[in-house]
Motif scaffolding. Structure first.
Motif, PDB file in Angstrom:
ATOM      1  N   VAL A 213      -4.369  -6.998  42.417  1.00 36.32           N
ATOM      2  CA  VAL A 213      -3.469  -8.048  42.041  1.00 36.32           C
ATOM      3  C   VAL A 213      -3.241  -9.125  43.210  1.00 36.32           C
ATOM      4  N   ARG A 347       2.247  -8.089  34.893  1.00 33.38           N
ATOM      5  CA  ARG A 347       2.273  -9.503  34.520  1.00 33.38           C
ATOM      6  C   ARG A 347       3.916  -9.707  34.177  1.00 33.38           C
ATOM      7  N   SER A 348       4.561  -8.828  33.411  1.00 37.36           N
ATOM      8  CA  SER A 348       5.835  -9.071  32.876  1.00 37.36           C
ATOM      9  C   SER A 348       6.668  -8.967  33.905  1.00 37.36           C
ATOM     10  N   VAL A 350       6.306 -10.526  37.088  1.00 37.61           N
ATOM     11  CA  VAL A 350       5.882 -11.646  38.075  1.00 37.61           C
ATOM     12  C   VAL A 350       7.484 -12.332  38.543  1.00 37.61           C
ATOM     13  N   GLN A 355       2.067 -17.513  40.881  1.00 36.49           N
ATOM     14  CA  GLN A 355       0.718 -17.624  39.885  1.00 36.49           C
ATOM     15  C   GLN A 355       0.109 -15.994  40.283  1.00 36.49           C
ATOM     16  N   VAL A 356      -0.094 -15.349  39.435  1.00 36.60           N
ATOM     17  CA  VAL A 356      -0.762 -14.063  39.668  1.00 36.60           C
ATOM     18  C   VAL A 356      -2.037 -13.974  38.822  1.00 36.60           C
ATOM     19  N   GLN A 357      -3.359 -13.322  39.667  1.00 34.82           N
ATOM     20  CA  GLN A 357      -4.397 -13.152  39.306  1.00 34.82           C
ATOM     21  C   GLN A 357      -4.478 -11.503  39.345  1.00 34.82           C
ATOM     22  N   ILE A 358      -5.114 -10.639  38.202  1.00 34.52           N
ATOM     23  CA  ILE A 358      -5.130  -9.426  38.159  1.00 34.52           C
ATOM     24  C   ILE A 358      -6.771  -9.143  37.465  1.00 34.52           C
TER      25      ILE A 358
END
Length: 456
Positions: A213, A347-348, A350, A355-358
């Protein structure tokens, strides 16, 4: 297949194996000296040298056709066969020769790659238990069986993996080449008893899924005094996300992730506490039975974190931070669905529009043993006779993803899970890993006895 009484008493098998044990421990010490860490970034030469050493050991033990099996994209496995009677069952013996890294900062008291037999009678060194003990258990089994006047009573296949501790390429190879692992039973020597001298069969394994993450909030670091209080810090955002994976009791609470109560005997809490080495005042987490928490419920761990080190800290807001999240999943569940649930939950939660990349990293499926077959029955009986005690049936929180590939390749085959990695003291993956040599001898004896008594 049925089990039938064998002509040789258990005591005679134990005595014969005891005669082999000093030489087997010498072979184990030689393997421990080879730093076979197959993780990316570690040198390949020691891993390849270990593969050659294992092949040589198996040849000298009686599996004369042992060879390196090239695995596309990965390190070689060692493969060998020992023929038995034409109408005898075929048994595949599995272990792995690669090991976990052993950084000195883990707190090793001795060189992890220089085996040491200490006053407590245990042999210390990385891989002494996990799983070079399994390699010598199988070598000892071949030596004992091929020394019989009639040779091995079963057809043996030996498969020693070189990437079990990292992302394995052997799973795809097995699925593409099922004939190589065709057999009537798999014997996996990569487990152990709860405590030395207390016989155990493992009947369930949790799976393991993981992802990385990455959270971004700023284009670059900025002064924490001038801008802090209104601009979000990426590391704080990541911490808030990770904190939602557990409730106040410490239970994993990811919606959609499966969980159930362990139906068998409970885990021995004294053994668990001895193995886990809690600091004074630290409490166990979670609710329900200890067995359920360890074997039939999920557990999430943050196994890596990319953020500034304390020694390098400066008064800035952190623009980017990453964590590697690993989740053990329960036997019987869909591993792909469990990873999707973990990613969906992250993701739920954040915060602050970050900005999030998983990125998914690993999908390791769980496994449950069918305990109704004759091979498992023969194994349990052999253990009981060698140890002179009733056998525990337990689960394991650890994972061996290849087992699912083996089972898919040969659905009829039974699975036996045992070994010399006792829960209480082996400290696999940690500092001062060790094995009790007597457990190696007893496992060899049980394996030999089981194979001699199992027939069509």
């Amino acid at each position: 297949m049925t089990t039938t009484p064998g002509p040789v008493p258990a005591a005679e098998v134990v005595a014969a194996v005891d005669g082999l044990l000093p030489e087997l421990i010498g072979e184990l010490e030689a393997l421990v000296r080879l730093p076979s860490v197959a993780f990316p970034g570690f040198p390949a030469e020691p891993v390849l040298r270990t593969a050659e050493a294992v092949a040589d050991l198996l040849r000298r033990s009686g599996a004369t056709d042992a060879e390196l099996l090239e695995v596309p994209g990965g390190y070689p496995a060692v493969y060998a066969t020992v023929p038995g009677p034409a109408d005898a069952p075929t048994v595949l013996l599995y272990a792995h020769y690669d090991v976990q890294p052993a950084p000195l900062e883990q707190g090793w008291q001795t060189d992890p790659f220089e085996p040491v037999l200490k006053a407590d009678g245990r042999l210390y060194g990385r891989g002494a238990a996990d799983d070079k003990s399994g390699v010598v258990i199988h070598a000892g089994t071949v030596r004992a069986l091929t020394s019989l006047p009639a040779g091995s009573p079963v057809n043996l296949v030996l498969l020693i993996e070189g990437e079990e501790e990292t992302i394995s390429h052997l799973e795809d190879f097995v699925e593409a080449n099922p004939a190589l692992v065709d057999c009537d039973a798999f014997v996996i020597a990569d487990m152990g008893n709860q405590r030395v001298g207390r016989p155990t069969l493992t009947t369930a394994l949790r799976g393991d899924v993981s992802c990385v993450v990455t959270v971004r909030t700023l284009d670059h670091p900025v002064h924490s005094g001038l801008f802090g209080g209104a601009a979000p810090d990426a590391l704080v955002a990541l911490i808030r996300m990770l904190a939602t994976l557990h409730d106040d009791a410490g239970d994993t609470v990811v919606p959609g992730v499966e969980s159930y109560d362990w139906p068998g005997a409970d885990c021995d809490e004294d053994v668990y506490r001895e193995g886990v080495a809690l600091l004074d005042g630290v409490e166990l987490i979670g609710s329900g039975s200890l067995a359920s928490r360890l074997w039939s419920r999920p557990s999430v761990t943050v196994i890596g974190l990319d953020a500034p080190r304390v020694a390098d800290a400066s008064n800035v807001l952190i623009p980017q931070a990453s964590a590697k999240v690993s989740m053990r999943i329960v036997p019987g569940c869909d591993a792909d669905a469990q990873l999707e649930a973990l990613i969906g939950h992250l993701r739920s939660v954040v915060p602050w529009g970050a900005q999030v990349q998983i990125e998914p990293v690993k999908v390791g499926w769980p496994f449950a043993v069918d305990t109704s077959g004759s091979a498992v029955t023969a194994a349990e009986r052999a253990l009981a006779e060698v140890y002179g005690e009733t056998v525990d049936r337990i689960g394991s929180g650890g994972s061996i993803p290849l087992i699912n590939s083996l089972q898919q390749a040969t659905p009829r085959a039974e699975v036996i899970l045992w070994g010399a990695e006792d829960t209480a003291q082996a400290r696999i993956h940690g500092s001062d890993e060790s094995v009790d040599p007597a457990e190696i001898g007893r496992t060899v004896a049980a394996q030999v006895l089981m194979l001699r008594r199992w027939s069509r």
